[in-house]
Scaffold this motif. Structure first.
Motif, PDB file in Angstrom:
ATOM      1  N   LEU A 189     -43.705  31.338  10.830  1.00 23.70           N
ATOM      2  CA  LEU A 189     -42.249  31.194  10.898  1.00 23.70           C
ATOM      3  C   LEU A 189     -41.783  30.003  10.068  1.00 23.70           C
ATOM      4  O   LEU A 189     -40.763  30.070   9.364  1.00 23.70           O
ATOM      5  CB  LEU A 189     -41.792  31.050  12.348  1.00 23.70           C
ATOM      6  N   GLU A 190     -42.536  28.907  10.145  1.00 26.19           N
ATOM      7  CA  GLU A 190     -42.161  27.728   9.360  1.00 26.19           C
ATOM      8  C   GLU A 190     -42.209  28.042   7.866  1.00 26.19           C
ATOM      9  O   GLU A 190     -41.313  27.644   7.107  1.00 26.19           O
ATOM     10  CB  GLU A 190     -43.098  26.564   9.685  1.00 26.19           C
ATOM     11  N   ARG A 191     -43.230  28.783   7.448  1.00 26.99           N
ATOM     12  CA  ARG A 191     -43.357  29.140   6.033  1.00 26.99           C
ATOM     13  C   ARG A 191     -42.198  30.021   5.577  1.00 26.99           C
ATOM     14  O   ARG A 191     -41.689  29.884   4.461  1.00 26.99           O
ATOM     15  CB  ARG A 191     -44.701  29.844   5.794  1.00 26.99           C
ATOM     16  N   LEU A 192     -41.773  30.909   6.465  1.00 24.23           N
ATOM     17  CA  LEU A 192     -40.685  31.826   6.100  1.00 24.23           C
ATOM     18  C   LEU A 192     -39.349  31.114   5.906  1.00 24.23           C
ATOM     19  O   LEU A 192     -38.446  31.651   5.274  1.00 24.23           O
ATOM     20  CB  LEU A 192     -40.545  32.918   7.156  1.00 24.23           C
TER      21      LEU A 192
ATOM     22  N   LYS B  62     -32.460  33.208   6.675  1.00 24.14           N
ATOM     23  CA  LYS B  62     -31.381  33.327   7.676  1.00 24.14           C
ATOM     24  C   LYS B  62     -31.908  33.904   8.986  1.00 24.14           C
ATOM     25  O   LYS B  62     -31.678  33.343  10.067  1.00 24.14           O
ATOM     26  CB  LYS B  62     -30.275  34.224   7.108  1.00 24.14           C
ATOM     27  N   ASN B  63     -32.613  35.015   8.930  1.00 19.99           N
ATOM     28  CA  ASN B  63     -33.052  35.698  10.148  1.00 19.99           C
ATOM     29  C   ASN B  63     -34.143  34.944  10.884  1.00 19.99           C
ATOM     30  O   ASN B  63     -34.152  34.915  12.115  1.00 19.99           O
ATOM     31  CB  ASN B  63     -33.518  37.120   9.801  1.00 19.99           C
ATOM     32  N   VAL B  64     -35.053  34.316  10.143  1.00 20.87           N
ATOM     33  CA  VAL B  64     -36.103  33.570  10.837  1.00 20.87           C
ATOM     34  C   VAL B  64     -35.508  32.335  11.522  1.00 20.87           C
ATOM     35  O   VAL B  64     -35.932  31.939  12.614  1.00 20.87           O
ATOM     36  CB  VAL B  64     -37.257  33.203   9.882  1.00 20.87           C
ATOM     37  N   ALA B  65     -34.485  31.736  10.907  1.00 18.70           N
ATOM     38  CA  ALA B  65     -33.817  30.586  11.529  1.00 18.70           C
ATOM     39  C   ALA B  65     -33.167  30.995  12.848  1.00 18.70           C
ATOM     40  O   ALA B  65     -33.296  30.295  13.869  1.00 18.70           O
ATOM     41  CB  ALA B  65     -32.772  30.005  10.585  1.00 18.70           C
ATOM     42  N   LEU B  66     -32.488  32.127  12.861  1.00 21.50           N
ATOM     43  CA  LEU B  66     -31.817  32.583  14.078  1.00 21.50           C
ATOM     44  C   LEU B  66     -32.831  32.970  15.158  1.00 21.50           C
ATOM     45  O   LEU B  66     -32.577  32.773  16.354  1.00 21.50           O
ATOM     46  CB  LEU B  66     -30.903  33.761  13.751  1.00 21.50           C
ATOM     47  N   ILE B  67     -33.983  33.508  14.756  1.00 22.54           N
ATOM     48  CA  ILE B  67     -35.047  33.798  15.730  1.00 22.54           C
ATOM     49  C   ILE B  67     -35.561  32.504  16.338  1.00 22.54           C
ATOM     50  O   ILE B  67     -35.765  32.399  17.555  1.00 22.54           O
ATOM     51  CB  ILE B  67     -36.189  34.585  15.049  1.00 22.54           C
TER      52      ILE B  67
ATOM     53  N   GLU C  90     -39.130  23.617  21.144  1.00 22.48           N
ATOM     54  CA  GLU C  90     -38.687  22.300  20.687  1.00 22.48           C
ATOM     55  C   GLU C  90     -39.190  21.958  19.289  1.00 22.48           C
ATOM     56  O   GLU C  90     -38.479  21.321  18.502  1.00 22.48           O
ATOM     57  CB  GLU C  90     -39.123  21.234  21.688  1.00 22.48           C
ATOM     58  N   ASP C  91     -40.417  22.385  18.959  1.00 18.97           N
ATOM     59  CA  ASP C  91     -40.974  22.076  17.632  1.00 18.97           C
ATOM     60  C   ASP C  91     -40.104  22.635  16.511  1.00 18.97           C
ATOM     61  O   ASP C  91     -40.136  22.134  15.381  1.00 18.97           O
ATOM     62  CB  ASP C  91     -42.385  22.661  17.501  1.00 18.97           C
ATOM     63  N   PHE C  92     -39.342  23.685  16.811  1.00 22.42           N
ATOM     64  CA  PHE C  92     -38.550  24.341  15.775  1.00 22.42           C
ATOM     65  C   PHE C  92     -37.373  23.498  15.310  1.00 22.42           C
ATOM     66  O   PHE C  92     -36.851  23.707  14.219  1.00 22.42           O
ATOM     67  CB  PHE C  92     -38.032  25.693  16.276  1.00 22.42           C
ATOM     68  N   LYS C  93     -36.941  22.569  16.127  1.00 21.07           N
ATOM     69  CA  LYS C  93     -35.725  21.809  15.779  1.00 21.07           C
ATOM     70  C   LYS C  93     -35.898  21.054  14.471  1.00 21.07           C
ATOM     71  O   LYS C  93     -35.015  21.094  13.596  1.00 21.07           O
ATOM     72  CB  LYS C  93     -35.354  20.852  16.913  1.00 21.07           C
ATOM     73  N   SER C  94     -37.020  20.365  14.307  1.00 17.12           N
ATOM     74  CA  SER C  94     -37.242  19.603  13.070  1.00 17.12           C
ATOM     75  C   SER C  94     -37.413  20.539  11.878  1.00 17.12           C
ATOM     76  O   SER C  94     -36.956  20.234  10.768  1.00 17.12           O
ATOM     77  CB  SER C  94     -38.472  18.695  13.204  1.00 17.12           C
ATOM     78  N   PHE C  95     -38.051  21.710  12.087  1.00 11.56           N
ATOM     79  CA  PHE C  95     -38.182  22.683  11.008  1.00 11.56           C
ATOM     80  C   PHE C  95     -36.803  23.120  10.522  1.00 11.56           C
ATOM     81  O   PHE C  95     -36.540  23.209   9.317  1.00 11.56           O
ATOM     82  CB  PHE C  95     -38.945  23.934  11.477  1.00 11.56           C
ATOM     83  N   LEU C  96     -35.930  23.425  11.488  1.00 11.35           N
ATOM     84  CA  LEU C  96     -34.596  23.928  11.163  1.00 11.35           C
ATOM     85  C   LEU C  96     -33.755  22.891  10.452  1.00 11.35           C
ATOM     86  O   LEU C  96     -33.013  23.209   9.510  1.00 11.35           O
ATOM     87  CB  LEU C  96     -33.897  24.405  12.442  1.00 11.35           C
ATOM     88  N   TRP C  97     -33.835  21.643  10.907  1.00  8.08           N
ATOM     89  CA  TRP C  97     -33.031  20.600  10.275  1.00  8.08           C
ATOM     90  C   TRP C  97     -33.463  20.365   8.826  1.00  8.08           C
ATOM     91  O   TRP C  97     -32.624  20.249   7.922  1.00  8.08           O
ATOM     92  CB  TRP C  97     -33.104  19.299  11.059  1.00  8.08           C
ATOM     93  N   LYS C  98     -34.767  20.329   8.582  1.00 10.24           N
ATOM     94  CA  LYS C  98     -35.264  20.148   7.211  1.00 10.24           C
ATOM     95  C   LYS C  98     -34.834  21.313   6.330  1.00 10.24           C
ATOM     96  O   LYS C  98     -34.446  21.125   5.167  1.00 10.24           O
ATOM     97  CB  LYS C  98     -36.788  20.025   7.227  1.00 10.24           C
ATOM     98  N   ALA C  99     -34.890  22.532   6.907  1.00 10.52           N
ATOM     99  CA  ALA C  99     -34.476  23.711   6.136  1.00 10.52           C
ATOM    100  C   ALA C  99     -32.977  23.661   5.832  1.00 10.52           C
ATOM    101  O   ALA C  99     -32.547  24.021   4.726  1.00 10.52           O
ATOM    102  CB  ALA C  99     -34.824  24.977   6.915  1.00 10.52           C
ATOM    103  N   TYR C 100     -32.186  23.187   6.796  1.00  5.55           N
ATOM    104  CA  TYR C 100     -30.741  23.059   6.597  1.00  5.55           C
ATOM    105  C   TYR C 100     -30.448  22.072   5.466  1.00  5.55           C
ATOM    106  O   TYR C 100     -29.591  22.333   4.600  1.00  5.55           O
ATOM    107  CB  TYR C 100     -30.087  22.585   7.895  1.00  5.55           C
ATOM    108  N   GLU C 101     -31.157  20.963   5.455  1.00  8.53           N
ATOM    109  CA  GLU C 101     -30.899  19.937   4.443  1.00  8.53           C
ATOM    110  C   GLU C 101     -31.252  20.416   3.035  1.00  8.53           C
ATOM    111  O   GLU C 101     -30.577  20.046   2.061  1.00  8.53           O
ATOM    112  CB  GLU C 101     -31.700  18.675   4.770  1.00  8.53           C
ATOM    113  N   ARG C 102     -32.289  21.217   2.907  1.00  6.08           N
ATOM    114  CA  ARG C 102     -32.693  21.644   1.564  1.00  6.08           C
ATOM    115  C   ARG C 102     -32.041  22.958   1.116  1.00  6.08           C
ATOM    116  O   ARG C 102     -32.154  23.335  -0.053  1.00  6.08           O
ATOM    117  CB  ARG C 102     -34.222  21.761   1.476  1.00  6.08           C
ATOM    118  N   GLU C 103     -31.379  23.652   2.030  1.00  4.01           N
ATOM    119  CA  GLU C 103     -30.796  24.952   1.718  1.00  4.01           C
ATOM    120  C   GLU C 103     -29.691  24.835   0.665  1.00  4.01           C
ATOM    121  O   GLU C 103     -28.807  23.983   0.760  1.00  4.01           O
ATOM    122  CB  GLU C 103     -30.222  25.601   2.976  1.00  4.01           C
ATOM    123  N   GLU C 104     -29.751  25.714  -0.333  1.00  3.58           N
ATOM    124  CA  GLU C 104     -28.764  25.707  -1.405  1.00  3.58           C
ATOM    125  C   GLU C 104     -27.772  26.856  -1.293  1.00  3.58           C
ATOM    126  O   GLU C 104     -26.675  26.793  -1.872  1.00  3.58           O
ATOM    127  CB  GLU C 104     -29.476  25.772  -2.765  1.00  3.58           C
ATOM    128  N   LYS C 105     -28.146  27.901  -0.572  1.00  5.11           N
ATOM    129  CA  LYS C 105     -27.245  29.039  -0.399  1.00  5.11           C
ATOM    130  C   LYS C 105     -26.258  28.735   0.734  1.00  5.11           C
ATOM    131  O   LYS C 105     -26.653  28.582   1.893  1.00  5.11           O
ATOM    132  CB  LYS C 105     -28.033  30.308  -0.063  1.00  5.11           C
TER     133      LYS C 105
END
Length: 498
Positions: free
Chosen positions: A46-49, A59-64, A71-86
């Protein structure tokens, strides 16, 4: 099914389609538990996706991940949000983060909100930026509730709409002694600089403000936003409150639009108001201080009214407890006002079906009684009435007993009650019998020339009760309260004993 979908995802087969199906399946708690089991603590796929080249996969993996609330997902999501360009994906990360406690992200969320709200926005990006702003606002408000503004505009000249019973606007109108007032279809229009006088009137159901410079707006969100902002909405709020912006609002649209069109209109209007005011006006569905109420008129425009939640309505604060069959307090107040010419000072008053005590409490606020008695067969109602009476600082003798088993050593001057109906706990047959017994007994407990004030949804049963006891009662007055609900108030005089 969960296992097959996850296997496909791990193998890189139909990843986007499998994620979409998985999102739907884990809305069921059993499927969600099955997916937890399938993951077995390994979140690497999931982190790789979250870095997949397909934006809709991200988008869909984030919502899942948000729905799983690991709890581990929170840091994954925040990093993905910061780097997201779309831009169309960024708001989905925020939706996912809303499932977590983001207290540790509070400052960076606020910084992002400030930066985003002050950057110029290209027209083709406006929709996505507005959605991101909306979600950032909701997240920050969930972490730090804003300080509420204090209303201090009691003596500011204002144009008000008081919504009242449509058949009895004059009852409210006659209580207004200051300013200018006139009746209209749904209530009373008032121009006054004494709001405290208005707030003491108990017979209106809602108090709304007219924006002085804006009577109506166009039915396009951008034009409506310009009219509201340039028409002095912010100045209106500042004139009547202590403190500084921002002010938080919600929008209520009453229109023939379909639900989806109304939702789109509301979002676009809210976003435009935020932009025009430089976010001195902020849309929030949870922390709003005022409501912009738009009502479609015959010309296809919207009439504009404002409801201020910063004004504390203390009129019915005593109503801490209610039941499903309890009379609305404004209806009780209207009933008492209609009966007022017949009420006696220092009267001995009985409510044989008192419920939570509203009728007796409202009676006491209009004309001081010598003694109040409330009787009800239901213990829950009496317990609630005791609490409400205490909050109202009203002395009532409250008795848990069937009225038809109740007796008293002296007679009463008034019976005031909300008569039971089939909407409550009784059948039509039981109601018919109750009315018959009530009219047989009531006059035996009352002084000659006493008054009964009955709020009833069974007009024919009241008329039958009077007709069957013509020597005991005569009808003084009858008022229709609601044609839709078929409710009436009857003022009945007790004659000499048969």
């Amino acid at each position: 099914m969960i296992q097959t979908l996850y296997s496909n995802i791990c193998a890189g087969q139909d990843v986007r389609k499998s994620l979409i199906e998985l999102r739907q399946l884990i809305k069921d708690s059993n499927n969600k538990r099955a997916f937890y089991y399938e993951l077995d603590g390994d979140f690497s796929i999931l982190e790789r996706l979250l870095e997949d080249e397909d934006a809709k996969v991200r988008k869909n993996v984030a919502l899942i991940m948000g729905a799983l609330k690991i709890e581990d997902f929170k840091s994954f999501l925040w990093k993905a949000y910061e780097r997201e360009e779309k831009l169309f994906v960024k708001s989905d990360y925020l939706t996912a983060l809303s499932y977590f406690d983001c207290s540790d992200l509070q400052e960076v969320l606020k910084d992002r909100l400030f930066k985003l709200s002050h950057e110029p926005v290209e027209e083709n990006n406006k929709k996505h930026i507005n959605e991101e702003l909306r979600l950032l606002t909701a997240l920050t408000l969930s972490l730090e509730e804003p300080e509420k503004h204090i209303f201090n505009g009691y003596n500011v000249l204002s144009d008000l709409i008081l919504l009242t019973n449509r058949d009895h606007q004059e009852v409210t109108l006659n209580q207004i002694k200051k300013g200018k007032a006139k009746a209209f279809g749904a209530g009373v229009i008032v121009r006054t600089d004494d709001l405290k006088e208005i707030l003491n009137i108990r017979t209106f159901s809602d108090l709304l403000f007219k924006l002085p410079e804006v009577g109506t707006v166009e039915a396009t969100p951008e034009a409506a936003a310009v009219s509201l902002f340039e028409g002095g909405l912010l100045e209106f709020l500042l004139t009547r409150h202590k403190g500084y912006p921002p002010f938080y609002f919600r929008i209520e649209v009453k229109s023939k639009m379909t639900l989806d069109k109304r939702s789109t209109f509301t979002k676009r209007l809210a976003s435009e108001l935020e932009r025009l005011s430089n976010r001195q006006l902020i849309n929030s569905t949870s922390h709003y201080e005022f409501e912009i109420r738009l009502i479609e008129n015959k010309e296809g425009r919207f009439n504009v009214l404002l409801k201020l939640f910063t004004i504390e309505d203390k009129r019915f604060n005593y109503r801490k407890k209610t039941l499903a069959v309890s009379i609305a307090p404004t209806t009780a107040a209207l009933t008492i006002q209609l009966a007022r010419p017949y009420l006696k000072e220092e009267a001995q008053v009985l409510d044989p079906f008192c419920g939570v005590g509203t009728m007796l409490i409202e009676r006491q606020k209009v004309e001081k009684a010598k003694v109040l008695y409330g009787v009800d067969i239901y213990g829950e109602a009496i317990d609630s009435a005791i609490e409400n009476a205490n909050w109202a600082s009203t002395d009532i003798y409250l008795i848990n007993r069937d009225f038809f088993d109740f007796s008293h050593k002296y007679l009463f001057d008034e019976i005031i009650t909300n008569m039971p109906t089939v909407i409550g706990r009784k059948t039509q047959g039981e109601i018919m019998e109750l009315y018959s017994l009530f009219f047989q007994k009531a006059h035996t407990m009352m002084e000659t020339n006493g008054i009964m004030v009955l709020y009833s949804r069974d007009k024919d049963l009241v008329e039958r009760g009077i007709a069957s006891n013509t020597l005991a009662y005569r009808l003084e007055q009858e008022y229709m309260i609601s044609k839709k609900e078929e409710s009436y108030v009857f003022i009945i005089r007790v004659n000499e004993e048969e």
